[in-house]
Motif scaffolding. Structure first.
Motif, PDB file in Angstrom:
ATOM      1  N   THR A  84       1.263  -1.070  -0.229  1.00  0.00           N
ATOM      2  CA  THR A  84      -0.226   0.140   0.467  1.00  0.00           C
ATOM      3  C   THR A  84       0.769   1.194   0.314  1.00  0.00           C
ATOM      4  OG1 THR A  84      -2.015  -1.267   1.368  1.00  0.00           O
ATOM      5  CG2 THR A  84      -1.706   1.218   1.246  1.00  0.00           C
ATOM      6  N   ARG A 102       2.249   1.441  -3.716  1.00  0.00           N
ATOM      7  CA  ARG A 102       1.129   2.150  -4.669  1.00  0.00           C
ATOM      8  C   ARG A 102       0.643   3.617  -4.145  1.00  0.00           C
ATOM      9  NH1 ARG A 102      -1.842  -1.597  -3.497  1.00  0.00           N
ATOM     10  NH2 ARG A 102      -3.729  -0.325  -2.063  1.00  0.00           N
ATOM     11  N   ARG A 103       0.649   3.635  -3.241  1.00  0.00           N
ATOM     12  CA  ARG A 103      -0.162   5.034  -3.224  1.00  0.00           C
ATOM     13  C   ARG A 103       0.915   6.356  -2.170  1.00  0.00           C
ATOM     14  NH1 ARG A 103      -4.275   5.071   2.150  1.00  0.00           N
ATOM     15  NH2 ARG A 103      -4.663   6.990   1.053  1.00  0.00           N
ATOM     16  N   SER A 119      -1.879   2.742   5.206  1.00  0.00           N
ATOM     17  CA  SER A 119      -2.546   2.080   5.852  1.00  0.00           C
ATOM     18  C   SER A 119      -4.585   3.652   5.147  1.00  0.00           C
ATOM     19  CB  SER A 119      -3.718   1.758   6.945  1.00  0.00           C
ATOM     20  OG  SER A 119      -3.471   2.100   8.046  1.00  0.00           O
TER      21      SER A 119
END
Length: 204
Positions: free
Chosen positions: A91, A94-95, A187
């Motif tokens: 995550t 990717r982010r 998250s």
């Protein structure tokens, strides 16, 4: 292995306290974040005269004031690593690794979480000062590149930052020293997961 260990701790905390990790419960008298302020830390990524570029690639730095996250946050535990990072979550990659930020001298306030709370509850308590940058995270990591003592905890308790991702959405970035290197995860802000007491939170 890291995530399994943290999940086990979460089960214990939830069982012991009966805490519901729903952000909506704060308004109904549920547990608040109860952050205890600690020391402030000053940090700067600005290059001093004569200091080599970090990382040593002019292509990685479009201007003297730009921070290209993907060029810094990389898994590398070799002796020559600028910061030993043993794990990057999918995550986060990717982010957040796609971001380009400006670098500034920064002053971060540290807090210790006294009660179990999810990210939304912590952000509600911090208010507008909750948000920080990936450049801030890197600046602190660089001061403790090999797990030295400092503002970041190097125990089993995580360090939390609230950072905007590549699309502008606020998310949680957590850093944990894993022994061989730093483990960097991410998250969503509305993740119901409860962070345990002793978690260190950084804000402006």
């Amino acid at each position: 292995m890291r995530r399994l260990a943290l999940n086990s701790c979460l089960v214990i905390v939830l069982a012991a306290s009966g805490f519901s990790a729903s952000a909506d419960e704060k308004a109904d008298g549920g547990s608040s974040a109860s952050l205890a302020p600690r020391t402030k830390i000053e940090c700067s990524l600005k290059r001093k005269p004569g200091e080599p570029l970090d990382p040593p690639s002019t292509a990685a730095i479009p201007s003297a004031e730009s921070f290209v996250a993907g060029e810094y946050f990389r898994e590398d535990i070799t002796p020559t690593a600028r910061v030993k990072i043993s794990w990057l979550g999918a995550t986060f990659a990717r982010r957040f690794a796609v971001k380009v930020e400006t670098t500034d001298d920064t002053s971060l306030q540290t807090h210790v979480l006294n009660n179990p709370a999810n990210a939304a509850q912590i952000v509600d308590e911090l208010g507008a000062r909750a948000e920080s940058k990936l450049a801030d995270v890197w600046c602190l990591l660089k001061l403790q590149a090999n797990g030295e003592s400092g503002a970041l905890q190097t125990s089993s308790a995580p360090n939390l930052f609230f950072v905007r991702d590549g699309t502008g959405d606020l998310g949680v970035v957590d850093a944990l020293w894993g022994g061989a290197g730093w483990e960097i995860g991410a998250s969503p802000i509305r993740n119901p997961r409860a962070w345990t007491p002793g978690t260190r939170v950084f804000s402006h």
